[in-house]
Design a protein around this motif. Structure first.
Motif, PDB file in Angstrom:
ATOM      1  N   TRP A 556       0.844  -1.196   0.000  1.00 11.47           N
ATOM      2  CA  TRP A 556       0.000   0.000   0.000  1.00 11.47           C
ATOM      3  C   TRP A 556       0.876   1.241   0.000  1.00 11.47           C
ATOM      4  O   TRP A 556       1.769   1.385   0.817  1.00 11.47           O
ATOM      5  CB  TRP A 556      -0.932   0.006   1.208  1.00 11.47           C
ATOM      6  N   ALA A 561      -2.430   3.771   4.076  1.00  9.50           N
ATOM      7  CA  ALA A 561      -3.646   3.365   3.371  1.00  9.50           C
ATOM      8  C   ALA A 561      -4.108   1.983   3.815  1.00  9.50           C
ATOM      9  O   ALA A 561      -5.305   1.678   3.791  1.00  9.50           O
ATOM     10  CB  ALA A 561      -3.397   3.373   1.858  1.00  9.50           C
ATOM     11  N   GLU A 562      -3.160   1.144   4.224  1.00  6.71           N
ATOM     12  CA  GLU A 562      -3.527  -0.198   4.693  1.00  6.71           C
ATOM     13  C   GLU A 562      -4.411  -0.109   5.927  1.00  6.71           C
ATOM     14  O   GLU A 562      -5.388  -0.871   6.057  1.00  6.71           O
ATOM     15  CB  GLU A 562      -2.266  -1.008   4.996  1.00  6.71           C
ATOM     16  N   ARG A 564      -6.415   2.246   6.693  1.00  5.23           N
ATOM     17  CA  ARG A 564      -7.728   2.784   6.316  1.00  5.23           C
ATOM     18  C   ARG A 564      -8.629   1.710   5.728  1.00  5.23           C
ATOM     19  O   ARG A 564      -9.768   1.541   6.151  1.00  5.23           O
ATOM     20  CB  ARG A 564      -7.547   3.930   5.317  1.00  5.23           C
ATOM     21  N   ILE A 565      -8.119   0.953   4.748  1.00  2.00           N
ATOM     22  CA  ILE A 565      -8.975  -0.060   4.132  1.00  2.00           C
ATOM     23  C   ILE A 565      -9.205  -1.228   5.086  1.00  2.00           C
ATOM     24  O   ILE A 565     -10.265  -1.859   5.052  1.00  2.00           O
ATOM     25  CB  ILE A 565      -8.387  -0.545   2.787  1.00  2.00           C
ATOM     26  N   SER A 678      -7.984   8.526  -2.834  1.00  4.01           N
ATOM     27  CA  SER A 678      -8.106   7.910  -1.518  1.00  4.01           C
ATOM     28  C   SER A 678      -9.541   7.539  -1.172  1.00  4.01           C
ATOM     29  O   SER A 678      -9.775   6.700  -0.297  1.00  4.01           O
ATOM     30  CB  SER A 678      -7.539   8.850  -0.451  1.00  4.01           C
ATOM     31  N   HIS A 681     -10.881   3.680  -1.194  1.00  3.77           N
ATOM     32  CA  HIS A 681     -10.729   2.644  -0.172  1.00  3.77           C
ATOM     33  C   HIS A 681     -12.091   2.065   0.189  1.00  3.77           C
ATOM     34  O   HIS A 681     -12.207   0.893   0.555  1.00  3.77           O
ATOM     35  CB  HIS A 681     -10.062   3.218   1.086  1.00  3.77           C
ATOM     36  N   ARG A 682     -13.129   2.865   0.108  1.00  7.33           N
ATOM     37  CA  ARG A 682     -14.471   2.350   0.364  1.00  7.33           C
ATOM     38  C   ARG A 682     -15.244   2.170  -0.931  1.00  7.33           C
ATOM     39  O   ARG A 682     -16.420   1.820  -0.912  1.00  7.33           O
ATOM     40  CB  ARG A 682     -15.235   3.289   1.306  1.00  7.33           C
ATOM     41  N   GLN A 686     -12.184  -1.549  -2.609  1.00  7.47           N
ATOM     42  CA  GLN A 686     -12.852  -2.491  -1.728  1.00  7.47           C
ATOM     43  C   GLN A 686     -13.792  -3.429  -2.488  1.00  7.47           C
ATOM     44  O   GLN A 686     -13.811  -4.633  -2.224  1.00  7.47           O
ATOM     45  CB  GLN A 686     -13.632  -1.748  -0.641  1.00  7.47           C
ATOM     46  N   THR A 706      -2.553   5.367  -3.803  1.00  5.26           N
ATOM     47  CA  THR A 706      -3.664   6.312  -3.680  1.00  5.26           C
ATOM     48  C   THR A 706      -3.146   7.742  -3.686  1.00  5.26           C
ATOM     49  O   THR A 706      -2.068   8.025  -3.179  1.00  5.26           O
ATOM     50  CB  THR A 706      -4.461   6.090  -2.377  1.00  5.26           C
TER      51      THR A 706
END
Length: 869
Positions: A556, A561-562, A564-565, A678, A681-682, A686, A706
């Motif tokens: 990531w 970022a890791e 976050r997801i 960014s 991530h959702r 995902q 991202t």
């Protein structure tokens, strides 16, 4: 100027990459460095290193207008001064051959509005991208393109995204990789459907059948793809433009049906009645990724009382003395959900208090605050006992303007199964134990629970077998089930009517305006509601742990970022994948006409997949049920009807790994890189992860990069109302007022992308573009000078490294450090470091040391071309 077209030259091979249309050798790379009196040509390929020194008499940046441009600044040199004092052309001609000036066809001015389209046309006509890739014999490199919506023009965020991808691809090309970059577009869903509907008048809408709407939507999407593609090309992006992927292509839709089928057959897809985010303005369910939470939303919150009528045997001794004046005190920001109330939830771990409400003398006149309004409970000033969380007693005293005297304390578990009267229809409801979502940070510590209107309420309700009431229709209006509120808008007059009725029944302590984040439909920009409906879901619990494990094996960038997801994946609820819209891929299910039981198995799914692969998803709408069913079911076709729900567009794009990476020649699964904003991530990151894990057991990407959002120069979000929007087309081609919005060309825009630290939010505006244009101009001038020094260089001029002057060796040492840093930065995708390193190198070393106007440079113009000077 191919260097700035990519800003991705190979540090071991090139700092200048020129395209030659007349030769099959498309790229020739050169690295040039000139110091004091010697210009260097440092050429490296593979493991062999050759260093060439050629001897040049060009030591002064004073050029004749005919050979190296003209400017007022340069006219101060001795040659031009001599020319000015001459009486004719004789003196210039007499000494011209004794001065060795730089010579190049590389212009000082970019002339971007003319030259860039010409170069891009050359790329397209000569299929430069394909030819370079086919010539390379290194390993495959696949950057999988996240599909933008085909629903309008591009913004500066699109430019940032696509140019970042192009920088990576060009670097990989110059590293001898076979780069595969297939651009894609998301062509289904509500954004496009709304665009079509907005273009039609009322009469045209009345005659709009589902098939006509789908035809118009497809036409609009394809036209938008064509427009967006032209813009991406104008940014200088290389891609397989002749064979993009569109989510409306039949082969793509068939692959998506296949992914859905695999998940369904493994038991991950189910139908249920659960509360989902519902958009009354769009009349459809929404996924979390289709929501936004704008600042400034104000809800009408209430503190209300529900009268307790009985206690459990274990708690009756604690509460009996306070009957019949004992009430539960709740707080809610959605009064319209009270008609669907089925319970009040408490936290078993919290301490609660029975408090007597004692009124202060001025309580009836303390309602001057416009944000607050006292309810009739306080105005009546009768004796009341309330149950609230003990920790909140001081806060509630201040807020309500009363004295709360604690009479008794008890635990949340003591309240379980106490009964109270519903404040509207007098049903007996129970107190239940909720989860950790019940805190003392706000409210009263007791939560009004309506399983039909909240995810946490639903989970708690399932544990106690509570009814899932949701007396709200598709338009967000109360149904007849809500009796006295029927037909009222729950977000408008319906909400007000509920508050008014509760106050009349002496159930309102206080009404208060409450500002907080609230989910809005990201397309219509209007608030949503939670509403229980029959929907299709993907059960994330079935493969959540596998997804979490896969996240840990992905690289990531940036590393945070890791986290976050991981947080989003670990806490997400089941994925609602059905939509009540026309423009999309159908959920391939049939329902029994009488029992409404769904029919969906391997045979039906495979049959529908084969039909869609040949005819596209329109077939679901124009073909009869008997033709859509496999042979073995056709004699019972009259017993079934086809479902009309379509799939969530995130399921569309989330299946791209199956439709593109696993299907197109030359591509590979998983991809080397996914690169998006960014917010994905959702979103796409995902949805792609979940579909891939559910069907293949692994992530669809090896690395994920991202970037942040693009803000104006003051750090504000761009909006038309603020007038701070930076349009990439205007940056390139200029605006109506050339003074305020000059045409910078794609190179300057690309240079800006390379200069920013994209891992966070980045800023752009008139000043930053002006600064970038100046940097570009100086860089171009430096490169022009170096190219001019090479005009008479030949291989015969090569000098061994040991014979080079010390200044040349020092220059090569510095160049090698720059090359090393550039390589490391490319490998780590830190493009701003490359920009900074090159900018410092050419300004501090090349421009000042080599391209300056020192005496030693002036002497060089008069030295022998084969001497060290």
């Amino acid at each position: 100027m191919a260097l700035l077209k990519s800003l991705a030259f190979s540090p071991t091979e090139a700092t200048v990459a020129m395209i030659h249309s007349s030769s099959s050798k498309i790229l020739s790379q050169r690295t040039c460095s000139s110091f004091r009196n010697v210009s260097l040509f440092y050429y490296r390929r593979s493991s062999s290193v050759k260093v060439f020194s050629f001897f040049n008499t060009t030591r002064n940046c004073t050029y004749s207008s005919g050979e190296f441009g003209s400017s007022k600044r340069r006219s101060r040199g001795p040659v031009m001064s001599a020319k000015k004092t001459s009486e004719g052309e004789k003196q210039e001609g007499k000494y011209k051959h004794t001065v060795d000036l730089p010579k190049t066809t590389f212009g000082m001015r970019a002339n971007a509005l003319t030259r860039e389209p010409e170069i891009q046309k050359l790329w397209e006509e000569n299929q430069v991208f394909k030819r370079v890739v086919n010539k390379n014999d290194g390993g495959n490199f696949v950057l999988h393109d996240g599909p933008p919506y085909a629903n309008g023009g591009l913004h500066i965020g699109h430019a940032l995204n696509k140019i970042l991808k192009d920088i990576i691809n060009r670097y990989k090309i110059l590293q001898n990789h076979k780069v595969h970059y297939v651009p894609g577009w998301d062509c289904h869903g509500l954004p496009i459907e709304l665009k079509v509907l907005q273009s039609l008048d009322q009469d045209a809408r009345k005659d709009l059948t589902p098939l006509k709407l789908r035809a118009k939507a497809a036409k609009f999407a394809k036209a938008t793809v064509k427009t967006q593609m032209a813009s991406f090309k104008r940014y200088g992006v290389w891609a397989d433009w002749d064979d993009p992927y569109l989510t409306l292509d039949p082969e793509y839709e068939a692959a998506q049906i296949e992914v859905f089928g695999q998940m369904a057959l493994q038991g991950y897809i189910y139908r249920g009645r659960k509360p989902v985010h519902w958009s009354p303005s769009s009349r459809t369910a929404l996924a979390e990724a289709e929501l936004e939470y704008p600042e400034g939303h104000v809800s009408r919150s209430i503190y209300a009382t529900f009268r307790i009528v009985s206690a459990t045997p274990t708690s009756s001794g604690l509460l009996e003395e306070f009957f019949p004046d004992l009430c539960l005190a709740i707080w809610t920001t959605t009064p319209w959900t009270v008609p669907a109330n089925a319970a009040v939830a408490v936290n078993a771990k919290l301490q609660y208090a029975v408090v007597e409400m004692q009124f202060l003398e001025d309580v009836s006149t303390s309602s001057g605050n416009k944000r607050r309004r006292l309810g009739n409970v306080l105005r009546e000033q009768k004796k009341h006992f309330l149950i609230v969380a003990s920790d909140l007693v001081p806060t509630l005293e201040v807020k309500w303007g009363v004295k709360l005297v604690i009479k008794k304390t008890l635990s949340g578990s003591d309240l379980e199964n106490c009964r109270y009267l519903h404040p509207i229809d007098n049903r007996e409801c129970q107190v239940v134990i909720g989860g950790d979502y019940i805190t003392t940070e706000s409210g009263t510590g007791l939560v009004h629970t309506a399983p039909g209107h909240g995810q946490e309420d639903y989970v708690t309700g399932m544990k106690y077998g509570l009814p899932v009431l949701s007396p709200v229709d598709d338009d967000g209006k109360f149904t007849e089930e809500a009796v006295k509120f029927s037909g009222l808008d729950v977000l408008g007059d319906g909400n007000a009517a509920v508050v008014k009725y509760l106050d009349e029944q002496l159930s309102i302590i206080m009404e208060e305006s409450y500002e907080h984040k609230y989910p809005y439909d990201w397309r219509t920009k209007k608030p949503t509601i939670f509403r229980a409906t029959e929907q299709w879901f993907a059960s994330v619990d079935g493969f959540r742990q596998a997804a979490m494990d896969a996240i840990g094996h992905v690289k990531w960038i940036p590393s945070q970022a890791e986290n976050r997801i991981s947080a989003m994946t670990s806490s997400r609820s089941d994925w609602c994948i059905s939509r009540q819209r026309t423009w999309g891929v159908p959920i391939p299910v049939f329902y029994h006409v009488e029992s409404k039981e769904p029919l969906m198995n391997a045979e039906t799914i495979d049959h529908i997949k084969s039909i869609i692969a040949q005819k596209g998803s329109d077939a679901w709408w124009y073909m009869k049920v008997e033709d859509l069913l496999p042979e073995k079911y056709r004699n019972r076709a009259s017993d079934y009807e086809k479902g009309m729900d379509t799939m969530d567009v995130w399921f569309d794009s989330g299946s791209s790994w199956a439709a593109v990476l696993a299907k197109k020649n030359g591509l590979s699964y998983p991809a080397d890189i996914y690169l998006e904003g960014s917010d994905q991530h959702r979103g796409w990151f995902q949805s792609s992860l979940l579909t891939s894990i559910a069907t293949k057991g692994k992530a669809p990407y090896s690395s994920v990069i991202t970037h942040g959002f693009v803000l104006d120069e003051k750090g504000f979000k761009m909006s038309k109302s603020l007038g701070n929007v930076v349009d990439p087309r205007t940056v390139i081609e200029g605006g109506k007022n050339a003074g305020e919005a000059p045409a910078y060309g794609a190179d300057v825009l690309r240079l800006w992308v390379s200069s920013v630290d994209y891992t966070g939010d980045v800023m752009i505006g008139p000043q930053s573009l002006k600064q970038m244009s100046e940097i570009y101009r100086k860089l171009r001038g430096t490169l022009r000078y170096l190219l001019g020094n090479l005009h008479d260089w030949k291989a015969d001029n090569a000098v061994s490294y040991n014979d080079l002057p010390m200044i040349d060796k020092h220059a090569l040492f510095q160049l090698e450090n720059v090359v090393k840093n550039i390589r490391e930065s490319y490998e780590n995708y830190q493009f701003s470091k490359i920009f900074q390193g090159l900018n410092n190198f050419y300004k501090e070393k090349l421009s000042n040391s080599s391209c300056g106007t020192s005496p030693c440079h002036s002497e060089g113009y008069c030295s022998n071309t084969t001497s060290f000077g």
